[in-house]
Scaffold this motif. Structure first.
Motif, PDB file in Angstrom:
ATOM      1  N   SER A   1       0.834  -1.199   0.000  1.00 47.90           N
ATOM      2  CA  SER A   1       0.000   0.000   0.000  1.00 47.90           C
ATOM      3  C   SER A   1       0.872   1.253   0.000  1.00 47.90           C
ATOM      4  CB  SER A   1      -0.933   0.000   1.220  1.00 47.90           C
ATOM      5  OG  SER A   1      -0.222   0.325   2.386  1.00 47.90           O
ATOM      6  N   GLN A   2       0.342   2.301  -0.610  1.00 46.71           N
ATOM      7  CA  GLN A   2       1.080   3.551  -0.688  1.00 46.71           C
ATOM      8  C   GLN A   2       1.324   4.137   0.702  1.00 46.71           C
ATOM      9  OE1 GLN A   2       0.071   5.512  -4.182  1.00 46.71           O
ATOM     10  NE2 GLN A   2       0.775   7.549  -3.569  1.00 46.71           N
ATOM     11  N   GLY A   3       0.351   3.951   1.607  1.00 45.43           N
ATOM     12  CA  GLY A   3       0.502   4.453   2.965  1.00 45.43           C
ATOM     13  C   GLY A   3       1.664   3.789   3.694  1.00 45.43           C
ATOM     14  N   ASP A   4       1.840   2.467   3.464  1.00 41.50           N
ATOM     15  CA  ASP A   4       2.953   1.761   4.097  1.00 41.50           C
ATOM     16  C   ASP A   4       4.294   2.273   3.579  1.00 41.50           C
ATOM     17  OD1 ASP A   4       1.191   0.246   5.556  1.00 41.50           O
ATOM     18  OD2 ASP A   4       1.250  -1.483   4.219  1.00 41.50           O
ATOM     19  N   VAL A   5       4.348   2.563   2.276  1.00 40.09           N
ATOM     20  CA  VAL A   5       5.590   3.084   1.697  1.00 40.09           C
ATOM     21  C   VAL A   5       5.910   4.457   2.279  1.00 40.09           C
ATOM     22  CG1 VAL A   5       6.712   3.844  -0.430  1.00 40.09           C
ATOM     23  CG2 VAL A   5       5.335   1.758  -0.424  1.00 40.09           C
ATOM     24  N   TYR A   6       4.917   5.339   2.364  1.00 35.44           N
ATOM     25  CA  TYR A   6       5.135   6.666   2.936  1.00 35.44           C
ATOM     26  C   TYR A   6       5.615   6.557   4.387  1.00 35.44           C
ATOM     27  CZ  TYR A   6       2.611   8.688  -1.053  1.00 35.44           C
ATOM     28  OH  TYR A   6       2.226   9.072  -2.300  1.00 35.44           O
ATOM     29  N   GLN A   7       5.002   5.638   5.129  1.00 35.24           N
ATOM     30  CA  GLN A   7       5.389   5.453   6.525  1.00 35.24           C
ATOM     31  C   GLN A   7       6.850   5.035   6.635  1.00 35.24           C
ATOM     32  OE1 GLN A   7       4.020   1.890   8.683  1.00 35.24           O
ATOM     33  NE2 GLN A   7       3.221   3.273  10.264  1.00 35.24           N
ATOM     34  N   MET A   8       7.276   4.069   5.812  1.00 27.81           N
ATOM     35  CA  MET A   8       8.657   3.601   5.865  1.00 27.81           C
ATOM     36  C   MET A   8       9.630   4.685   5.402  1.00 27.81           C
ATOM     37  SD  MET A   8       8.293   0.685   7.228  1.00 27.81           S
ATOM     38  CE  MET A   8       9.890  -0.114   7.084  1.00 27.81           C
ATOM     39  N   MET A   9       9.221   5.484   4.419  1.00 31.21           N
ATOM     40  CA  MET A   9      10.068   6.611   3.980  1.00 31.21           C
ATOM     41  C   MET A   9      10.300   7.589   5.130  1.00 31.21           C
ATOM     42  SD  MET A   9       8.564   7.418   0.160  1.00 31.21           S
ATOM     43  CE  MET A   9       9.667   8.810  -0.102  1.00 31.21           C
ATOM     44  N   ALA A  10       9.236   7.870   5.883  1.00 27.42           N
ATOM     45  CA  ALA A  10       9.367   8.783   7.027  1.00 27.42           C
ATOM     46  C   ALA A  10      10.297   8.191   8.081  1.00 27.42           C
ATOM     47  CB  ALA A  10       7.986   9.066   7.620  1.00 27.42           C
ATOM     48  N   TYR A  11      10.149   6.894   8.347  1.00 21.48           N
ATOM     49  CA  TYR A  11      11.016   6.244   9.326  1.00 21.48           C
ATOM     50  C   TYR A  11      12.484   6.325   8.888  1.00 21.48           C
ATOM     51  CZ  TYR A  11       6.950   4.080  11.625  1.00 21.48           C
ATOM     52  OH  TYR A  11       5.784   3.857  12.303  1.00 21.48           O
ATOM     53  N   GLY A  12      12.748   6.048   7.625  1.00 19.04           N
ATOM     54  CA  GLY A  12      14.115   6.095   7.130  1.00 19.04           C
ATOM     55  C   GLY A  12      14.737   7.463   7.298  1.00 19.04           C
ATOM     56  N   GLN A  13      13.948   8.497   7.051  1.00 18.23           N
ATOM     57  CA  GLN A  13      14.452   9.868   7.178  1.00 18.23           C
ATOM     58  C   GLN A  13      14.685  10.245   8.633  1.00 18.23           C
ATOM     59  OE1 GLN A  13      15.012  11.423   4.334  1.00 18.23           O
ATOM     60  NE2 GLN A  13      15.841  13.314   5.237  1.00 18.23           N
ATOM     61  N   LEU A  14      13.722   9.916   9.503  1.00 14.16           N
ATOM     62  CA  LEU A  14      13.814  10.302  10.910  1.00 14.16           C
ATOM     63  C   LEU A  14      14.941   9.580  11.636  1.00 14.16           C
ATOM     64  CD1 LEU A  14      10.091  10.505  12.084  1.00 14.16           C
ATOM     65  CD2 LEU A  14      11.749  12.351  12.142  1.00 14.16           C
ATOM     66  N   TYR A  15      15.078   8.273  11.338  1.00 13.69           N
ATOM     67  CA  TYR A  15      16.040   7.459  12.073  1.00 13.69           C
ATOM     68  C   TYR A  15      17.355   7.277  11.312  1.00 13.69           C
ATOM     69  CZ  TYR A  15      12.120   6.483  15.127  1.00 13.69           C
ATOM     70  OH  TYR A  15      11.055   6.624  16.009  1.00 13.69           O
ATOM     71  N   LYS A  16      17.482   7.986  10.161  1.00 16.95           N
ATOM     72  CA  LYS A  16      18.721   7.934   9.369  1.00 16.95           C
ATOM     73  C   LYS A  16      19.144   6.498   9.093  1.00 16.95           C
ATOM     74  CE  LYS A  16      20.426  12.412  11.027  1.00 16.95           C
ATOM     75  NZ  LYS A  16      19.147  12.747  11.678  1.00 16.95           N
ATOM     76  N   CYS A  17      18.183   5.731   8.609  1.00 19.00           N
ATOM     77  CA  CYS A  17      18.395   4.305   8.347  1.00 19.00           C
ATOM     78  C   CYS A  17      18.187   4.032   6.859  1.00 19.00           C
ATOM     79  CB  CYS A  17      17.432   3.465   9.187  1.00 19.00           C
ATOM     80  SG  CYS A  17      17.554   1.684   8.904  1.00 19.00           S
ATOM     81  N   ASP A  18      19.162   3.392   6.233  1.00 20.74           N
ATOM     82  CA  ASP A  18      19.098   3.135   4.794  1.00 20.74           C
ATOM     83  C   ASP A  18      18.354   1.848   4.446  1.00 20.74           C
ATOM     84  OD1 ASP A  18      20.478   5.422   4.232  1.00 20.74           O
ATOM     85  OD2 ASP A  18      22.435   4.437   4.110  1.00 20.74           O
ATOM     86  N   ARG A  19      18.187   0.960   5.419  1.00 25.04           N
ATOM     87  CA  ARG A  19      17.574  -0.332   5.107  1.00 25.04           C
ATOM     88  C   ARG A  19      16.218  -0.448   5.788  1.00 25.04           C
ATOM     89  NH1 ARG A  19      19.744  -6.518   6.212  1.00 25.04           N
ATOM     90  NH2 ARG A  19      18.227  -7.511   4.851  1.00 25.04           N
ATOM     91  N   LEU A  20      15.175  -0.531   4.983  1.00 24.23           N
ATOM     92  CA  LEU A  20      13.801  -0.597   5.461  1.00 24.23           C
ATOM     93  C   LEU A  20      13.166  -1.877   4.925  1.00 24.23           C
ATOM     94  CD1 LEU A  20      12.959   3.075   4.448  1.00 24.23           C
ATOM     95  CD2 LEU A  20      13.757   2.304   6.695  1.00 24.23           C
ATOM     96  N   THR A  21      12.427  -2.577   5.754  1.00 20.18           N
ATOM     97  CA  THR A  21      11.854  -3.870   5.363  1.00 20.18           C
ATOM     98  C   THR A  21      10.393  -3.949   5.754  1.00 20.18           C
ATOM     99  OG1 THR A  21      14.001  -4.940   5.738  1.00 20.18           O
ATOM    100  CG2 THR A  21      12.083  -6.374   5.545  1.00 20.18           C
ATOM    101  N   LEU A  22       9.562  -4.325   4.798  1.00 21.37           N
ATOM    102  CA  LEU A  22       8.164  -4.642   5.067  1.00 21.37           C
ATOM    103  C   LEU A  22       8.044  -6.163   5.085  1.00 21.37           C
ATOM    104  CD1 LEU A  22       6.293  -2.057   2.809  1.00 21.37           C
ATOM    105  CD2 LEU A  22       6.246  -2.144   5.309  1.00 21.37           C
ATOM    106  N   LEU A  23       7.645  -6.720   6.230  1.00 14.17           N
ATOM    107  CA  LEU A  23       7.602  -8.171   6.411  1.00 14.17           C
ATOM    108  C   LEU A  23       6.157  -8.649   6.481  1.00 14.17           C
ATOM    109  CD1 LEU A  23       9.220 -10.783   6.891  1.00 14.17           C
ATOM    110  CD2 LEU A  23       9.092 -10.289   9.349  1.00 14.17           C
ATOM    111  N   TYR A  24       5.820  -9.588   5.591  1.00 13.32           N
ATOM    112  CA  TYR A  24       4.469 -10.122   5.480  1.00 13.32           C
ATOM    113  C   TYR A  24       4.481 -11.622   5.788  1.00 13.32           C
ATOM    114  CZ  TYR A  24       3.709  -5.852   2.717  1.00 13.32           C
ATOM    115  OH  TYR A  24       3.647  -4.556   2.289  1.00 13.32           O
ATOM    116  N   PRO A  25       3.317 -12.189   6.147  1.00 10.80           N
ATOM    117  CA  PRO A  25       3.244 -13.653   6.265  1.00 10.80           C
ATOM    118  C   PRO A  25       3.249 -14.289   4.879  1.00 10.80           C
ATOM    119  CG  PRO A  25       1.082 -12.683   6.638  1.00 10.80           C
ATOM    120  CD  PRO A  25       2.044 -11.541   6.518  1.00 10.80           C
ATOM    121  N   TYR A  26       3.936 -15.401   4.747  1.00 13.75           N
ATOM    122  CA  TYR A  26       4.005 -16.116   3.472  1.00 13.75           C
ATOM    123  C   TYR A  26       2.753 -16.971   3.292  1.00 13.75           C
ATOM    124  CZ  TYR A  26       5.368 -19.747   0.150  1.00 13.75           C
ATOM    125  OH  TYR A  26       5.403 -20.624  -0.907  1.00 13.75           O
TER     126      TYR A  26
END
Length: 452
Positions: A355-380
């Motif tokens: 979802s676009q909202g999840d991507v925006y959320q992770m982008m914000a986290y990456g910027q705030l926490y200065k983290c280059d690696r972001l992962t969305l983990l789903y059940p298989y």
């Protein structure tokens, strides 16, 4: 007693056959579900009470009403299993997730004795609690010294001088005493008694009812305290009573203090409900902590708490709480967002259903926490076009952040920590390309395009 079991997001139609539910029973169950705080403002967060049937949502657990009960189980796949066998495996896996989240230890003997295919989730949890409590009580009920005040004919403890020379000044035959007495009537035992009383009203199997009656007799001298008045903050656990920690966690679960909500209104109904997104997040976080014990990485669940905005007077607004932070020292090296929903199964979907909202959320986290690696983990799940693991990584436009999508098979209990760690250990080259000879098999296309 009408009992029905369905999976989350499934619908059960009204009717009288084995795979349907009578309309009157559906009305009662829907009313109990609507009373739960998890049902939301509109009352449909647990069950959708439709014209032709009841539809479950992303909440699992048990809802009991007068003469009927419904069990909602998560969608966890077990290839080659169906019917009662698959249902039993789902219950077993769900109880395992709850046990990990609550730091419960279920020994192999207990697991073997449980009737996963016929007992509902609620009866299984009641059985685990009652069996552990019976064993604990046989070893001795915890006691503590509690201060008492009483007017006695002989001195006991120390004299309450103020009371003695004011209220008792005209009664020299009585002494105002303050003393410590060893008693079992303490907060921990009151919580256990409240749990026993609650479960006695809703247990249905003969073995559970028998054990709970025995426990009610053992706790007869403990004060009755309403559930809402229990003093959880007065419980003291130390080396003398540390074996009661698991029982306290189970009681907190069954009385509605963690992960789920319980609601009871006399004999009208009872619900024990879990929000699967929260349970999945906690389960992954705890398993990941175990997986990284021998590394220099540490896992922080629901931490960070940085603010997105600041006011003119430096007050923070919109505080963030990423699901999982993986840190090396004080530096955040990876942020994981757990999502209890299915990733897209179509290979022609470049967004993979993210979802676009999840991507925006992770982008914000990456910027705030200065983290280059972001992962969305789903059940298989089996219909996914790729095996579990990291599916793809996308470079975020205009910055050095990378967003990965990955899945983990909840149904596969073996080597879960190792498989989870493999996702964390999965690395790219410095230039962002994928290295050869990874210790984790990646199937399907690998892209480095920005997500729109």
């Amino acid at each position: 007693m009408i009992r029905r079991t369905i999976l989350e997001w499934e619908t059960i139609r009204y009717g009288w056959s084995a795979d349907e539910i009578p309309a009157y029973a559906a009305d009662r169950i829907a009313a109990v579900a609507a009373a739960s705080p998890l049902s939301g403002r509109g009352g449909g967060g647990v069950l959708e009470h439709g014209r032709k049937g009841l539809r479950a949502r992303g909440i699992v657990g048990v809802i009991a009403a007068d003469g009927c009960a419904m069990e909602i189980l998560p969608k966890i796949e077990f290839p080659g299993e169906d019917g009662a066998k698959a249902t039993g495996s789902i219950r077993r896996r769900l109880v395992h997730m709850i046990a990990v989240a609550l730091d419960l230890k279920i020994d192999a003997g207990q697991v073997t004795k449980l009737d996963w295919q016929r007992e509902t989730l609620l009866e299984i949890l009641i059985r685990l609690f009652s069996e552990k409590l019976v064993d604990a009580v046989r070893q001795g009920m915890p006691r503590r010294y509690v201060e008492h005040a009483d007017d006695l004919p002989v001195l006991r403890g120390r004299l309450d001088v103020t009371r003695q020379f004011t209220i008792l000044s005209a009664e020299p035959s009585r002494l105002a005493c303050r003393f410590d007495a060893l008693t079992p009537d303490i907060a921990l035992n009151r919580i256990m008694k409240a749990a026993v009383a609650q479960l006695t009203r809703i247990a249905r199997t003969a073995d559970n009812q028998r054990r709970l009656r025995e426990l009610a007799f053992a706790y007869a001298d403990i004060a009755n305290v309403p559930i809402l008045s229990l003093r959880w903050d007065h419980v003291v656990l130390d080396r003398t009573n540390s074996r009661w920690r698991e029982l306290l966690n189970l009681a907190r679960l069954l009385l509605g203090e963690r992960f789920q909500t319980t609601s009871a209104g006399g004999s009208d109904g009872f619900s024990l409900l879990f929000e699967m997104s929260s349970l999945f997040e906690e389960y992954v976080a705890r398993m990941l902590k175990r997986a990284l014990l021998d590394t220099d990485l540490r896992v922080v669940s629901q931490g960070g708490r940085l603010f997105c905005l600041e006011t003119d007077d430096r007050r923070g607004l919109f505080q963030t709480r990423p699901d999982i932070l993986v840190k090396r020292g004080n530096k955040v090296v990876q942020i994981i967002g757990t999502k209890w929903k299915r990733i897209a199964a179509h290979i022609d979907d470049p967004k993979q259903g993210v979802s676009q909202g999840d991507v925006y959320q992770m982008m914000a986290y990456g910027q705030l926490y200065k983290c280059d690696r972001l992962t969305l983990l789903y059940p298989y799940y089996a219909a996914a076009i790729r095996d579990e693991g990291v599916h793809a990584a996308h470079r975020m436009t205009g910055c050095s952040h990378w967003l990965e999508t990955a899945t983990i098979d909840i149904g596969r209990g073996e080597m879960f920590r190792e498989r989870l760690r493999a996702i964390i250990d999965h690395n790219r080259n410095a230039d962002g390309s994928w290295p050869e000879g990874l210790n984790w098999e990646i199937k399907g296309p690998r892209t480095a395009a920005g997500i729109v």
